[in-house]
Design an enzyme around this catalytic site. Structure first.
Site, short mmCIF file in Angstrom:
data_model
loop_
_atom_site.label_atom_id
_atom_site.label_comp_id
_atom_site.label_asym_id
_atom_site.label_seq_id
_atom_site.Cartn_x
_atom_site.Cartn_y
_atom_site.Cartn_z
CD1 TRP A 188 -2.93 1.51 0.81
CD2 TRP A 188 -1.43 2.38 2.23
NE1 TRP A 188 -3.40 2.75 1.22
CE2 TRP A 188 -2.48 3.29 2.08
CE3 TRP A 188 -0.36 2.70 3.05
CZ2 TRP A 188 -2.51 4.51 2.74
CZ3 TRP A 188 -0.38 3.91 3.72
CH2 TRP A 188 -1.44 4.80 3.56
CG HIS A 189 3.48 2.50 3.21
ND1 HIS A 189 2.91 1.57 4.05
CD2 HIS A 189 3.51 3.66 3.92
CE1 HIS A 189 2.61 2.14 5.20
NE2 HIS A 189 2.95 3.40 5.15
N GLY A 190 3.80 1.78 -1.40
CA GLY A 190 4.44 2.14 -2.65
C GLY A 190 4.53 0.98 -3.62
#
Length: 551
Positions: A350-352
């Site tokens: 989700w972060h990257g």
């Protein structure tokens, strides 16, 4: 538009506050909220109207699905199947939209590398805050399906999604915790709320512009050198990794303070999202303090449902489960390790869109599993002895683990991260600037005996970076955070102030106890707030951007 910009601070914010104050004279909730929604849409779309072209159709689809889910729920048992299908459709829709804009090129590039395809990678502009907005809309649909949210209309839904303080980088909020506050809106500014809000905003701006941006200049050189295959020495690698850890720490802490402060100007309390995570003495404690609303979301909607489903299945099969008798390794593997690794994989992805983010998530998943295993099978020591020995040791282990994880979070590619970690492990030796070694006298010979030699690096830059790191370490570890300073004014939703220390026994009881400082509305408080704001505002003329909104 970002909070750390002249246009936001000196144009947008005064305009929205003035309009809100004037409309408040009408004593109309609809007029006040309409103004907030219109200004929030302007805030989101002014940098690039393309953002609105993506988000508005998505909001329309989500609202329509929410209405259909609510209608299916009202039909009783006959509508449950339809409601579940609608919920699944909504979740898939949001994930597909997020996947296209954030992960399309990552998937195509990975496919090209894996099987030799030649898919062309085309630039896709990432809409602001799409990851946060996506999770927020999914949470809304899940709450509607669970019937914890029943009463809503399009007007309130727009307020919920577009409220500008939490629009581009969180915190991830729930409809049921925000809309009751908007329903009780006072329509006019409250002096107490304004004072608390301005204090938080000033402190957040100072953290972001002065502290995070101040140490940022020491981050790029180390990581760039590693990504280009250059060999770094021990100190250069550790200083770069520590500099990034403190940069993102104060960047995210500053943003969280500003977001909570801006919402408080309107009498709205956002949930606490950041609570001195570097003070944690275990990785479990770290994740209870870092990005708290993301941890809450992942726990509620991924970890807990998976654990409950697996527990039911094991109980039906007559297999051991956790919480009933001694911990069983098989039950621990299935009911703790698997859900934890899955949840942190989602967190990393989700972060990257990159393998480094996936590795970061899996690494923290492994950290958490080790921490949970220690809690299950650790020696049964005396509690006071355990606290005395393990708390400082746990802090060192946690801090080191977090810094190592941040290398993966910052590195542009896997090879760069591995190069940094090898240097941090001392594979390429250690050196200090020649100018510094020349001033150490006899100690220089002792250091050379240990394998630390002189180098051609700049002594002034080395000392400046070391001074920054020491200062930020002391601030992060010893200073009370913003919420603690404002604890008497309920600064954030769900924030629980730290409990007073228990009275000491023996000789230590005779020593004076220092109370945790708290801000008071007086002249010194006003002067400190003004100073923090001025120092932050003066720093806006240099290149500065939030790190966390990109994720």
């Amino acid at each position: 538009m970002l909070f750390n910009s002249y246009s936001f601070i000196f144009l947008f914010l005064p305009a929205i506050c003035l309009g809100y104050q004037l409309l408040g004279r009408l004593r109309s909730r609809q007029a006040s909220l309409s103004w907030i929604v219109l200004c929030s849409i302007l805030f989101y779309g002014i940098w690039n109207p393309y953002n609105l072209a993506v988000i508005l159709p998505s909001i329309t689809v989500n609202y329509g699905l929410a209405l259909l889910i609510r209608r299916s729920n009202a039909r009783g048992e006959s509508g449950q199947r339809a409601a579940s299908w609608l919920l699944t459709t909504g979740i898939l829709f949001n994930l597909v939209v997020l996947g296209y804009f954030k992960y399309k090129n990552f998937f195509l590039d990975s496919l090209n590398l894996a099987v030799g395809t030649q898919f062309e990678l085309t630039a896709v502009m990432l809409p602001l805050g799409i990851s946060f907005i996506t999770f927020q809309k999914i949470a809304f649909l899940l709450d509607v399906r669970a019937e914890t949210v029943k009463d809503f209309d399009l007007y309130d839904f727009l307020v919920f999604v577009f409220f500008f303080p939490q629009l581009i980088a969180g915190p991830i909020v729930h409809y049921r915790e925000m809309m009751p506050q908007f329903e009780q809106l006072n329509y006019r500014f409250c002096g107490r709320d304004v004072a608390v809000g301005l204090s938080l905003f000033a402190m957040g701006l100072f953290k972001k512009v002065v502290l995070a941006d101040g140490v940022a200049v020491h981050v790029g050189p180390a990581f760039s050198a590693a990504e280009q295959g250059q060999s770094l020495d021990f100190f250069a690698a550790w200083m770069g990794a520590l500099a990034y850890t403190f940069q993102i720490y104060f960047d995210f802490s500053g943003y969280s303070d500003m977001a909570i402060g801006l919402a408080r100007l309107f009498g709205i309390r956002l949930p606490v999202n950041f609570n001195s995570p570097l003070k944690a003495s275990s990785i479990i404690d770290f994740w209870a303090r870092w990005h708290i609303t993301l941890t809450r979301f992942l726990t509620a909607y991924i970890y807990t449902p998976v654990v409950m489903a697996l527990t039911r299945r094991r109980m039906q099969a007559g297999r051991p489960v956790l919480g009933r008798g001694p911990a069983h390794p098989g039950a621990f593997a299935v009911l703790t390790v698997f859900p934890t690794i899955l949840t942190m994989f989602v967190s990393g992805f989700w972060h990257g869109a990159g393998f480094t983010f996936v590795i970061w998530g899996l690494l923290h998943g492994a950290y958490l599993c080790i921490n949970h295993a220690w809690r299950q099978w650790r020696p049964k020591w005396d509690k006071q002895r355990y606290e005395r020995v393990m708390k400082p040791l746990g802090f060192v282990l946690t801090f080191t683990a977090v810094v190592v994880g941040m290398v993966w979070f910052r590195a542009r590619n896997v090879s760069g991260a591995l190069e940094m970690l090898q240097a941090m492990a001392g594979w390429h030796g250690a050196s200090l600037p020649d100018a510094l070694m020349a001033r150490l006298g006899a100690a220089a010979g002792w250091l050379e005996h240990l394998g630390i030699h002189g180098g051609m690096s700049s002594g002034s830059e080395f000392v400046a970076c070391a001074a920054w790191l020491l200062l930020l370490f002391l601030v992060a570890l010893l200073a009370p955070n913003s919420l603690e300073l404002l604890r008497h004014f309920e600064p954030a939703l769900h924030y629980v102030p730290p409990k007073p220390a228990k009275p000491a026994r023996g000789v230590a009881a005779e020593l004076p106890k220092r109370a945790l400082p708290a801000l008071q509305f007086n002249l010194p408080w006003a002067a400190l707030t003004a100073l923090a704001f001025v120092l932050g505002a003066f720093g806006l003329n240099r290149v500065s951007e939030f790190l966390y909104w990109q994720f």
